[in-house]
Scaffold this motif. Structure first.
Motif, PDB file in Angstrom:
ATOM      1  N   ALA A   1       0.920  -1.034   0.114  1.00 53.10           N
ATOM      2  CA  ALA A   1      -0.041   0.103   0.103  1.00 53.10           C
ATOM      3  C   ALA A   1       0.689   1.178   0.008  1.00 53.10           C
ATOM      4  O   ALA A   1       1.747   1.406   0.642  1.00 53.10           O
ATOM      5  N   ILE A   2       0.638   2.259  -0.838  1.00 50.78           N
ATOM      6  CA  ILE A   2       1.460   3.154  -1.149  1.00 50.78           C
ATOM      7  C   ILE A   2       0.346   4.607  -1.337  1.00 50.78           C
ATOM      8  O   ILE A   2      -0.527   4.272  -1.894  1.00 50.78           O
ATOM      9  N   THR A   3       0.760   5.475  -0.389  1.00 49.69           N
ATOM     10  CA  THR A   3      -0.075   6.986  -0.619  1.00 49.69           C
ATOM     11  C   THR A   3       0.969   7.893  -0.690  1.00 49.69           C
ATOM     12  O   THR A   3       2.210   7.781  -0.492  1.00 49.69           O
ATOM     13  N   ALA A   4       0.317   9.216  -1.125  1.00 49.34           N
ATOM     14  CA  ALA A   4       1.298  10.258  -1.332  1.00 49.34           C
ATOM     15  C   ALA A   4       0.625  11.330  -0.441  1.00 49.34           C
ATOM     16  O   ALA A   4      -0.477  11.961  -0.661  1.00 49.34           O
ATOM     17  N   VAL A   5       1.684  11.969   0.242  1.00 46.74           N
ATOM     18  CA  VAL A   5       1.363  13.021   0.930  1.00 46.74           C
ATOM     19  C   VAL A   5       1.862  14.435   0.007  1.00 46.74           C
ATOM     20  O   VAL A   5       3.148  14.519  -0.179  1.00 46.74           O
TER      21      VAL A   5
ATOM     22  N   ALA B   1       0.183  12.516 -12.017  1.00 47.42           N
ATOM     23  CA  ALA B   1       1.476  11.497 -12.142  1.00 47.42           C
ATOM     24  C   ALA B   1       1.441  10.723 -10.907  1.00 47.42           C
ATOM     25  O   ALA B   1       1.541   9.356 -11.281  1.00 47.42           O
ATOM     26  N   ILE B   2       0.731  11.044  -9.847  1.00 44.31           N
ATOM     27  CA  ILE B   2       0.588  10.129  -8.591  1.00 44.31           C
ATOM     28  C   ILE B   2      -0.617   9.305  -8.929  1.00 44.31           C
ATOM     29  O   ILE B   2      -0.389   8.179  -8.435  1.00 44.31           O
ATOM     30  N   GLN B   3      -1.467   9.959  -9.625  1.00 46.26           N
ATOM     31  CA  GLN B   3      -2.921   9.024  -9.566  1.00 46.26           C
ATOM     32  C   GLN B   3      -2.438   7.884 -10.692  1.00 46.26           C
ATOM     33  O   GLN B   3      -3.011   6.723 -10.686  1.00 46.26           O
ATOM     34  N   ALA B   4      -1.733   8.349 -11.806  1.00 41.68           N
ATOM     35  CA  ALA B   4      -1.396   7.551 -13.041  1.00 41.68           C
ATOM     36  C   ALA B   4      -0.375   6.207 -12.513  1.00 41.68           C
ATOM     37  O   ALA B   4      -0.534   5.165 -13.072  1.00 41.68           O
ATOM     38  N   ALA B   5       0.163   6.448 -11.341  1.00 41.88           N
ATOM     39  CA  ALA B   5       0.989   5.386 -10.904  1.00 41.88           C
ATOM     40  C   ALA B   5      -0.095   4.424 -10.018  1.00 41.88           C
ATOM     41  O   ALA B   5       0.273   3.395  -9.473  1.00 41.88           O
ATOM     42  N   GLY B   6      -1.134   4.582  -9.726  1.00 41.46           N
ATOM     43  CA  GLY B   6      -2.104   4.041  -9.015  1.00 41.46           C
ATOM     44  C   GLY B   6      -2.190   4.214  -7.564  1.00 41.46           C
ATOM     45  O   GLY B   6      -2.332   3.486  -6.540  1.00 41.46           O
ATOM     46  N   LEU B   7      -1.694   5.412  -7.012  1.00 42.50           N
ATOM     47  CA  LEU B   7      -1.322   5.719  -5.642  1.00 42.50           C
ATOM     48  C   LEU B   7      -2.752   6.636  -4.970  1.00 42.50           C
ATOM     49  O   LEU B   7      -3.303   7.253  -5.882  1.00 42.50           O
TER      50      LEU B   7
ATOM     51  N   CYS C   1      -3.734   9.826  -3.481  1.00 44.39           N
ATOM     52  CA  CYS C   1      -3.088  11.029  -3.121  1.00 44.39           C
ATOM     53  C   CYS C   1      -3.778  11.451  -2.207  1.00 44.39           C
ATOM     54  O   CYS C   1      -5.327  11.947  -2.007  1.00 44.39           O
ATOM     55  N   VAL C   2      -3.147  12.234  -0.976  1.00 43.69           N
ATOM     56  CA  VAL C   2      -3.720  12.736   0.039  1.00 43.69           C
ATOM     57  C   VAL C   2      -2.859  14.216   0.085  1.00 43.69           C
ATOM     58  O   VAL C   2      -2.080  14.484   0.435  1.00 43.69           O
TER      59      VAL C   2
END
Length: 826
Positions: free
Chosen positions: A352-356, A474-480, A482-483
């Motif tokens: 599981a990966i997310t992005a701040v 770019a974050i969403q394209a990697a399937g992450l 985004c927060v």
């Protein structure tokens, strides 16, 4: 300002269910202090404490004491020296020291200057025999933390010491289940003022894992108890323990409390009534003896079990190995973002990966550190930080992680990144759940799904938390997941200032709130100001506000951040401009020129009401080919919007035709704009605003244009001294539409701004007949609004002023002298 560098020995023993600490009487200061002293330049902190123990206690290392190889804590703070009376920078390391054998204990007991102090004595800063205890041991114990903070009304401990006996009974119950004493912050001194509360209680409150609230009528009548509840509830929210960290004991009936609704409107009672509480009201009238009855013991045993379960969670947090720095103790807010992060890293999700993600300095890294600290108990495998800037290969991330996992690579693994990464992956699969924080990811390929699947463990073994300024697409394209992180709300921003330096008095609170508004909730900017005010107690909040308003936000922050006294908890970079520079530099490529131009126009508009259709029209005029629509192609304007939104350079409001741009972003963007282009863009924007104001004024269907009322109003109010002729015309145009939309307050404010604007124009150019005519219209508009508000006397006065101007101009439109006289008379 002087500086003190020292080592302190923490020598403790357990007796009668509590911890006792060794202190020594200082004849010069007439108070007890922990053993320790100043560090010599040629010795380490540990060498210092070994020497001090030998000199002050006559105890030798190995033979009498064992000194920990590393400090238990490192403290840096500024305080007024009790010896010199001046502000002093303190750098102190605390070392655990254990006594070896009875001989060491005998040496201590033989010296009358030594004394074992109980924690209540240390907190009271006074021994049972009346001799004083220095305030510094309280600071050290607060830094180490407490298991339990007791919040109670001191009247409930009188005259029989019932609350004191209750605390001792809870300690005794705890001792039956574990040999480790319960460390309790229980202050028995009367609180004389809020300043006294702040000085003695505040730090202990925030250093405690749990709070015990002793409920009674006296408790709910105490402003200090209310403040303790409010502060600790915020504390448990930040720790993601909402509803778990406060344990109420109900000792005296409070009217309305036990009912499910509590007292209507009293948030304090409602919160505590909704928690699981221990009810001992039936036994309180019988005094201390009742605490020994079986029924009460059963209640207390149940309470202690609740406390033990919650303390176990905090112990799991401390047992989780970490290379992630602790979040600042002055970290505030972000409970919503913390909750989203926890939801975005669910059990069972593969790697599981997310992005701040957000603009520089807004608090991404601080939030990641807070998440790692708050949920430490969920990561028995540990929490690890890897700086990911300029990395595009996940294998390199894993290689960097190896030393923290205690791995040594073979020669073959050192030569082959695939073998090395596989070794680290095997170790992660063997451990309990682990958190990996990748800070400052700037290469989207690092997040590629194929790399994650190939190199990272599957299942729920590894959670990866990313901080990045990459665009949201770019974050969403990697399937992450985004927060995004946005500015701090006012309440959290004020709390950040208050935690650095207490805010006293209405004027200071108002000034602090205005500072928060000017800084727009930008976390780093607020920290720069908070630390500056903390280090310069002679500068008031009101004084700093005047500096901000006089110099401008960016200039004032640049000077403040350059101050040598300002040391930030999370950032080495103190200035906002450099933090934003990488993001803005990414918009300087030819393909991004329209997006940069859109941001520049947005920087010239009011920050909270940026009208996106206006900007689209302006950018389309500057880049007609780039924004031309083509059949079968994506709308280029939508791509610009997504790009700037994804970089958090602007955020959409509920009405998606409006956006917000942070004030500091605006200042940095304006500072980067060439002066000649800025002037051209200001004029183009002024023309669009005049056209939109006219459209609103002449609209047959006012509702279709109502969304533009807010940006037009803010444009007028933000530019009272800039482009006055344009502002005056726009203000006059929108007054009546605002009134018809039912926004009488806005209409009155705009009309008054128009009158003030017209009078300034005439003061500078008394022969300006056009300005006289516009001023007449402004008075008439203000009269209309006054009628609608029921102020008929004011309306009569404004209409008369408008009529006098009209009559004078009609009689002799070229009589400049008469115009000047009229201007003087008004």
């Amino acid at each position: 300002m002087s500086k003190s560098i020292a080592s302190i020995a923490l020598i403790r023993r357990e007796a009668e269910g509590q911890t006792l600490w060794l202190a020594q009487w200082n004849e010069g200061w007439q108070s007890y202090h922990f053993v320790g002293g100043h560090k010599h330049e040629d010795e380490t902190f540990r060498d210092c404490i070994v020497r001090e123990i030998d000199e002050e206690l006559g105890l030798r290392e190995a033979a009498d004491v064992v000194v920990a190889s590393a400090p238990l804590a490192h403290l840096e703070y500024t305080d007024v020296s009790g010896r010199t009376g001046e502000h002093t920078d303190y750098v102190i390391e605390l070392f655990d020291v254990a006594l070896v054998g009875n001989e060491a204990r005998g040496k201590i007991e033989a010296n009358g200057a030594n004394r074992w102090l109980s924690e209540p004595e240390i907190m009271a800063q006074r021994c049972d025999d009346g001799r004083l205890v220095s305030p510094t041991p309280v600071r050290f114990l607060n830094h180490l933390g407490w298991d339990l903070f007791v919040s109670y009304a001191h009247k409930d401990d009188q005259p029989d010491g019932w609350v004191s006996a209750l605390v001792q009974a809870i300690r005794a119950e705890h001792a039956e289940f574990t040999p480790t004493p319960l460390r309790v912050f229980f202050d028995r001194q009367e609180i004389r003022s809020m300043d006294d509360w702040q000085r003695r209680i505040y730090d202990g409150l925030h250093a405690s894992k749990l709070m015990l609230a002793v409920l009674s009528e006296h408790y709910f009548a105490s402003d200090y108890c209310r403040q303790e509840w409010r502060q600790y509830r915020d504390h448990e929210i930040r720790r993601q323990m909402l509803g778990e960290a406060i344990a109420p004991v109900y000792i005296v009936t409070v009217p309305g409390f036990a009912e499910s609704s509590g007292r209507l409107g009293d948030e304090w009672q409602l919160d505590l009534a909704g928690r699981q509480f221990v009810d001992v009201r039936d036994w309180r009238p019988h005094g201390v003896a009742a605490l020994r009855e079986m029924a009460v013991r059963e209640q207390l045993r149940r309470l202690e079990q609740q406390l033990a379960e919650r303390l176990a969670r905090t112990r799991r947090q401390s047992e989780s190995k970490s290379t992630v720095p602790r979040a600042s103790e002055r970290f505030v807010g972000r409970s919503r973002e913390l909750t989203r992060l926890r939801e975005a890293l669910p059990q069972g999700k593969v790697a599981a990966i997310t992005a701040v993600q957000g603009i520089g300095g807004i608090g991404k890294t601080a939030l990641a550190f807070r998440y790692a600290q708050t949920f430490a108990d969920h990561y028995p495998g540990g929490r690890f930080l890897v700086e990911a800037e300029r990395l595009s290969d996940l294998r390199l991330v894993l290689v960097r992680l190896a030393p923290d996992l205690g791995l040594r690579f073979s020669e073959a693994e050192q030569r082959d990144d695939d073998l090395a990464a596989a070794r680290v992956r095997t170790e992660l699969e063997r451990r309990g759940r682990t958190l990996l924080v990748l800070d400052n990811v700037d290469r989207p390929e690092l997040l590629d799904a194929r790399q994650r699947q190939r190199f990272l463990p599957g299942g729920d073994r590894l959670h990866v938390l990313v901080t990045t300024r990459l665009e949201e697409d770019a974050i969403q394209a990697a399937g992450l997941d985004c927060v995004p992180i946005d500015p701090l709300p006012d309440t959290d921003a004020i709390e950040m200032l208050h935690r650095h330096r207490a805010i006293h008095g209405d004027d200071e609170w108002k000034a602090a709130l205005r500072i928060v508004h000017l800084l727009g909730g930008h976390a780093l900017a607020l920290e720069v100001v908070a630390v500056y005010l903390w280090r310069h107690p002679d500068v008031s909040y009101r004084g700093y506000l005047e500096r901000l308003e006089t110099e401008g936000v960016f200039a004032a922050l640049s000077g403040t951040g350059a101050d040598r006294a300002v040391k930030l908890s999370e950032h080495l970079v103190k200035l906002i401009g450099p933090l934003l520079e990488p993001t803005l530099a990414g918009l300087e490529t030819p393909d991004a020129a329209p997006a940069l131009r859109a941001l520049e126009y947005a920087a010239l508009l009011p920050p909270d009401a940026v009208a996106l259709p206006w900007i689209r029209a302006l950018v389309a005029a500057d880049f007609p080919n780039e924004l031309a629509s083509r059949s079968g192609y994506a709308d280029p304007w939508q791509q610009i919007e997504r790009r700037l939104s994804g970089l958090r350079l602007w955020t959409r409001k509920e009405d998606d035709r409006l956006a917000r741009v942070h004030r500091i972003v605006q200042e940095v963007v304006r500072a980067r704009m060439p002066a000649d282009r800025g002037a051209v863009q200001q004029e183009a924007l002024a023309l669009v605003v005049r056209i939109r104001a006219a459209a609103l004024e002449n609209a047959a269907r006012l509702g279709d244009f109502a969304w533009e009322a807010e940006p037009l109003r803010d444009y007028v109010l933000a530019r009272p001294r800039v482009d006055n002729a344009n502002v005056l015309g726009v203000a006059n145009a929108i007054c009546t539409p605002l009134q018809h939309l039912g926004r009488l307050g806005d209409a009155a404010t705009v009309a008054r701004a128009a009158v003030a604007c017209g009078e300034r124009i005439l003061a500078a150019d008394p022969d300006n007949a056009a300005a006289q005519r516009d001023l007449s219209v402004s008075y008439s508009k203000l009269g209309d609004v006054s009628v609608a508000q029921g102020d008929l006397a004011g309306a009569k006065r404004y209409f008369e002023q408008s009529l006098n101007i009209d009559q004078l101009l009609a009689a002799d439109p070229d009589n400049a002298a008469a115009q000047r006289d009229l201007s003087v008379s008004y």
